[in-house]
Design an enzyme around this catalytic site. Structure first.
Site, PDB file in Angstrom:
ATOM      1  N   ARG A   1       0.885  -1.174   0.000  1.00  0.00           N
ATOM      2  CA  ARG A   1       0.000   0.000   0.000  1.00  0.00           C
ATOM      3  C   ARG A   1       0.915   1.214   0.000  1.00  0.00           C
ATOM      4  O   ARG A   1       1.632   1.460   0.988  1.00  0.00           O
ATOM      5  CB  ARG A   1      -0.933  -0.005   1.205  1.00  0.00           C
TER       6      ARG A   1
ATOM      7  N   HIS B   1      -6.863   1.189  -7.058  1.00  0.00           N
ATOM      8  CA  HIS B   1      -7.124   0.229  -5.966  1.00  0.00           C
ATOM      9  C   HIS B   1      -7.761  -1.029  -6.579  1.00  0.00           C
ATOM     10  O   HIS B   1      -8.936  -1.318  -6.343  1.00  0.00           O
ATOM     11  CB  HIS B   1      -8.057   0.883  -4.949  1.00  0.00           C
TER      12      HIS B   1
ATOM     13  N   GLN C   1      -9.803  -3.822  -4.583  1.00  0.00           N
ATOM     14  CA  GLN C   1     -11.121  -3.387  -4.112  1.00  0.00           C
ATOM     15  C   GLN C   1     -12.201  -3.665  -5.158  1.00  0.00           C
ATOM     16  O   GLN C   1     -13.293  -4.144  -4.838  1.00  0.00           O
ATOM     17  CB  GLN C   1     -11.071  -1.878  -3.811  1.00  0.00           C
TER      18      GLN C   1
ATOM     19  N   ASP D   1     -17.299   7.151  -2.253  1.00  0.00           N
ATOM     20  CA  ASP D   1     -16.036   6.937  -1.525  1.00  0.00           C
ATOM     21  C   ASP D   1     -15.834   8.173  -0.646  1.00  0.00           C
ATOM     22  O   ASP D   1     -16.454   9.228  -0.883  1.00  0.00           O
ATOM     23  CB  ASP D   1     -14.876   6.759  -2.521  1.00  0.00           C
TER      24      ASP D   1
ATOM     25  N   CYS E   1     -16.296   1.448  -0.563  1.00  0.00           N
ATOM     26  CA  CYS E   1     -15.156   0.599  -0.193  1.00  0.00           C
ATOM     27  C   CYS E   1     -14.868   0.631   1.302  1.00  0.00           C
ATOM     28  O   CYS E   1     -14.205  -0.259   1.822  1.00  0.00           O
ATOM     29  CB  CYS E   1     -13.924   0.998  -0.999  1.00  0.00           C
TER      30      CYS E   1
ATOM     31  N   ARG F   1     -13.406  -8.711   0.147  1.00  0.00           N
ATOM     32  CA  ARG F   1     -11.974  -8.430  -0.017  1.00  0.00           C
ATOM     33  C   ARG F   1     -11.172  -9.700   0.249  1.00  0.00           C
ATOM     34  O   ARG F   1     -10.198  -9.991  -0.438  1.00  0.00           O
ATOM     35  CB  ARG F   1     -11.528  -7.316   0.948  1.00  0.00           C
TER      36      ARG F   1
HETATM   37  N1   CP Z   1     -11.322  -0.357   1.461  1.00  0.00           N
HETATM   38  C1   CP Z   1     -10.076  -0.419   1.968  1.00  0.00           C
HETATM   39  O1   CP Z   1      -9.078  -0.564   1.242  1.00  0.00           O
HETATM   40  O2   CP Z   1     -10.033  -0.345   3.317  1.00  0.00           O
HETATM   41  P1   CP Z   1      -8.737  -0.164   4.213  1.00  0.00           P
HETATM   42  O3   CP Z   1      -8.182   1.205   3.947  1.00  0.00           O
HETATM   43  O4   CP Z   1      -9.233  -0.308   5.627  1.00  0.00           O
HETATM   44  O5   CP Z   1      -7.746  -1.232   3.860  1.00  0.00           O
HETATM   45  N1  NVA Z   2     -10.016   6.897  -1.706  1.00  0.00           N
HETATM   46  C1  NVA Z   2      -9.732   6.332  -0.414  1.00  0.00           C
HETATM   47  C2  NVA Z   2      -9.911   4.847  -0.427  1.00  0.00           C
HETATM   48  C3  NVA Z   2      -9.677   4.178   0.888  1.00  0.00           C
HETATM   49  C4  NVA Z   2      -9.786   2.686   0.826  1.00  0.00           C
HETATM   50  C5  NVA Z   2      -8.320   6.696  -0.008  1.00  0.00           C
HETATM   51  O1  NVA Z   2      -7.426   6.656  -0.868  1.00  0.00           O
HETATM   52  O2  NVA Z   2      -8.097   7.029   1.163  1.00  0.00           O
END
Ligand code: CP
Ligand code: NVA
Length: 307
Positions: free
Chosen positions: A108, A135, A138, A226, A265, A293
């Site tokens: 990440r 992502h 997701q 989102d 998400c 997920r």
């Molecule tokens: N949706 C998602 O990626 O959640 P987290 O940020 O908790 O991993």
């Molecule tokens: N758009 C959000 C998604 C989190 C899973 C972010 O990047 O924080």
């Protein structure tokens, strides 16, 4: 060469279809199993995944951890500040070193360029656990959720409401792979890049920008929101103002098909991008989406490692 999972745009539709089928199959095969019990076949026995986080995570972290255990393998989790990466060691050297210790890496990352650099220097599969750009894991879980609710992806109208950033980009990238129509209602300054839209259209994706959220949601089968303020955003106050008219609430959902589903998400902010009445109401499938997920990523992990 290792098989990476970095962007849905890079992976052939037939392979993504096979990954979704495997996700459904694995989920069904372990109904009634205790969560810590491995799957019958443990295809990743003796495999180790490194999970590296430059940003916070609940779902990605727990689902990948349990996914590896259920597939018979194990994992090591670290934040970049636990690692020399946080003190200036290069991503390239990190990739080369981890390739000697583990069988795969989930990252990440703040910057998508770092994910690409990691993959280019890695001898083992690299999986995108979210970047500033996209992502992909997701969206595989989201599409699994829609299918298990009995929907046929190629017949669906999906409407994205809000910031056209990372999660939206992966929906754009997947449009031509699964054949759904995607409408995006994003205010000025928050529209997805023209390059991503053009690439999606060039590969046959039915993706369009619709300024007004009410028009965008009309007769839609799925409405998606989102968070307004993503991890790493530095302009929270301005974004909240700019996105104010893009809240998914009962009035907006009433424009969609009567059986429309709501996806998010998570994490969610009730009263901001979505009203409590929608996310906690009958159209919402967000907790099935979160659970998926796990199932989708097990199929992604198997696809990466079996190459
Ligand atoms: N949706 C998602 O990626 O959640 P987290 O940020 O908790 O991993
Ligand atoms: N758009 C959000 C998604 C989190 C899973 C972010 O990047 O924080």
């Amino acid at each position: 060469m290792a098989r990476h999972f970095l962007s849905l745009a890079d992976i052939p539709a037939s392979e993504l279809r096979a990954v979704l089928d495997e996700a459904h199959r694995r989920k069904k095969a372990r109904v009634g199993f205790a969560k810590g019990r491995p799957d019958q076949d443990t295809p990743l026995k003796d495999h180790v995944l490194a999970m590296l986080f430059e940003k916070s995570s609940t779902r990605t972290r727990f689902s990948f951890d349990i996914a590896m255990k259920q597939l018979g393998g194990s994992n090591i989790t670290a934040t970049s500040s636990d690692m020399q990466l946080g003190r200036g060691e290069t991503i390239e050297d990190t990739a080369k070193v981890l390739s000697r210790f583990v069988d795969g890496i989930m990252l990440r990352a703040n910057s998508h360029d770092d994910l690409i650099a990691l993959a280019q220097n890695s001898k083992i599969p690299v999986i995108n656990g979210l970047t500033d750009y996209n992502h992909p894991c997701q969206i595989m879980a989201d599409l699994q959720t829609l299918e298990e609710k009995g929907r046929t992806l190629k017949d669906l109208r999906l409407t994205w409401v809000g910031d056209g950033n990372n999660v939206a980009i992966s929906f754009i990238n997947a449009a031509s792979k699964f054949g759904y129509e995607l409408r995006l209602s994003c205010p000025d300054g928050y529209k997805p890049s023209g390059q991503d839209m053009e690439r999606a259209r060039a590969s046959g994706g039915n993706v369009k920008l619709v300024d007004d959220p009410v028009t965008a949601c009309a007769q839609s089968d799925v409405v998606i929101a989102d968070t307004w303020v993503s991890m790493g955003d530095t302009d929270a106050e301005q974004k909240m103002k700019d996105l104010e008219a893009h809240q998914v609430n009962d009035a907006l959902m009433s424009k969609a098909d009567k059986d429309a589903l709501f996806l998010h998400c998570l994490p969610a902010h009730r009263g901001e991008e979505v009203s409590a009445s929608v996310i906690d109401g009958p159209a919402s499938v967000v907790f099935d989406e979160a659970e998926n997920r796990l199932h989708a990523q097990k199929a992604i992990l198997k696809w990466c490692f079996e190459a």
